[in-house]
Write an enzyme that holds these catalytic residues in place. Sequence first.
Site, PDB file in Angstrom:
ATOM      1  N   HIS A 122      40.147  13.525 101.736  1.00 46.92           N
ATOM      2  CA  HIS A 122      39.329  14.035 100.642  1.00 46.92           C
ATOM      3  C   HIS A 122      37.874  13.623 100.851  1.00 46.92           C
ATOM      4  O   HIS A 122      37.531  12.929 101.810  1.00 46.92           O
ATOM      5  CB  HIS A 122      39.805  13.465  99.303  1.00 46.92           C
ATOM      6  CG  HIS A 122      41.109  14.012  98.835  1.00 46.92           C
ATOM      7  ND1 HIS A 122      41.393  14.211  97.507  1.00 46.92           N
ATOM      8  CD2 HIS A 122      42.220  14.402  99.503  1.00 46.92           C
ATOM      9  CE1 HIS A 122      42.615  14.693  97.375  1.00 46.92           C
ATOM     10  NE2 HIS A 122      43.140  14.806  98.582  1.00 46.92           N
ATOM     11  N   GLU A 213      39.418   8.985 101.078  1.00 47.35           N
ATOM     12  CA  GLU A 213      38.146   9.541 100.614  1.00 47.35           C
ATOM     13  C   GLU A 213      37.089   9.140 101.652  1.00 47.35           C
ATOM     14  O   GLU A 213      36.807   7.952 101.832  1.00 47.35           O
ATOM     15  CB  GLU A 213      37.788   8.987  99.238  1.00 47.35           C
ATOM     16  CG  GLU A 213      38.827   9.246  98.156  1.00 47.35           C
ATOM     17  CD  GLU A 213      38.743  10.651  97.582  1.00 47.35           C
ATOM     18  OE1 GLU A 213      37.785  11.384  97.934  1.00 47.35           O
ATOM     19  OE2 GLU A 213      39.615  11.012  96.767  1.00 47.35           O
TER      20      GLU A 213
END
Length: 372
Positions: A122, A213
Amino acid sequence: MPPTPPSHTCTASGARWKTVGREMLLHLIDFLVTSYGRDPVITRLLNNTRIHIMPTMNPDGFEATKVPDCYYSRGRYNKNGEDLNRNFPDAFENNNASIQPETQAVMNWIKNETFVLSANLHGGALVASYTFDNGNSVTGSLNGYSRSPDDDVFIHLAKTYSFNHASMYKGTGCDNRQTFPEGITNGYSWYQLEGGMQDYNYVWGQCFEITLELSCCKYPPADQLEEFWNDNKVALIEYIKQVHLGVKGQVTDKNGNPIPDAIVEAKGRPHVCPYRTNEHGEYFLLLLPGTYVINATVPGFKSMLKTVEITNNAGNFSALKQDFSFSEVSIRSRAASCPKTPLYQELERASAAVKPTLHLLVLMTVVLVIFK
């Protein structure tokens, strides 16, 4: 039949703001292919591991935003306006979202493969987040942390990535309000999420997945992508190696035939949906170094227990092998799969129903003691 190598998946799930993840996976594909036969570590990794890479789960979202923006993107959703990382069945509450074609395709993929380890890439922060993303009292969420039975393994996996990343381990947030010690976080501790892919994969796919992330900027300029690859290259490879942690093996009957759907678990680590052997009778359990009792069960027959001493074999690309042979079994097990219902919600209700009985037993004991 030769043993199946454990499978690892890398997915950039979905939206336009997964741009960095998509590019990292394309770089990873190129790096693996061009390094095979030239780099001995990559060659051994590929010879002993099945690696599945899906650069984009949501092509609609990727095409939705034409103008790069670090903080806002119209591409979070698919063409039907659904967020795919809120679209999976949830183990803690009923997810009323309509299952999207992309989600169903991934669920079928998970069902048809024996995935062991996974990473979901992500953007929008710099942290390695691990399951559970949702929770209830059974997993300790009342204390702000939703703990899985394999919490120690998940922490190890998250740290493996963060400490091999150029800067994630520093724990610096994208702004002054948000920091992540050692560059990792329990998903629920960060924010509660219903219908996420990593919880689904762990509960119903028997696959340990973490969410990576990789950038504060959701859609960085193209000239920064090479730097992102350099920051993540070592971490990606070291993370993939972790698929060889723990123990693996095969469960067979008295004739040496594989037994599918046999339950194989480490004692003290019960999964709400028990982990079972695949169609080849194979099982894979990710475990940190230590001593464990492995329990193999074929429904209708006595369980088999074996004590194993696990070392860290990730660097040798082979987990400890421990097979089970049921001499009294000559038929294939056919067990029903776990329903896609909120299993932890049902467990919480069952636990709550037992408590009054326990209180009554305590009260009766006290009364008997007093009258004696």
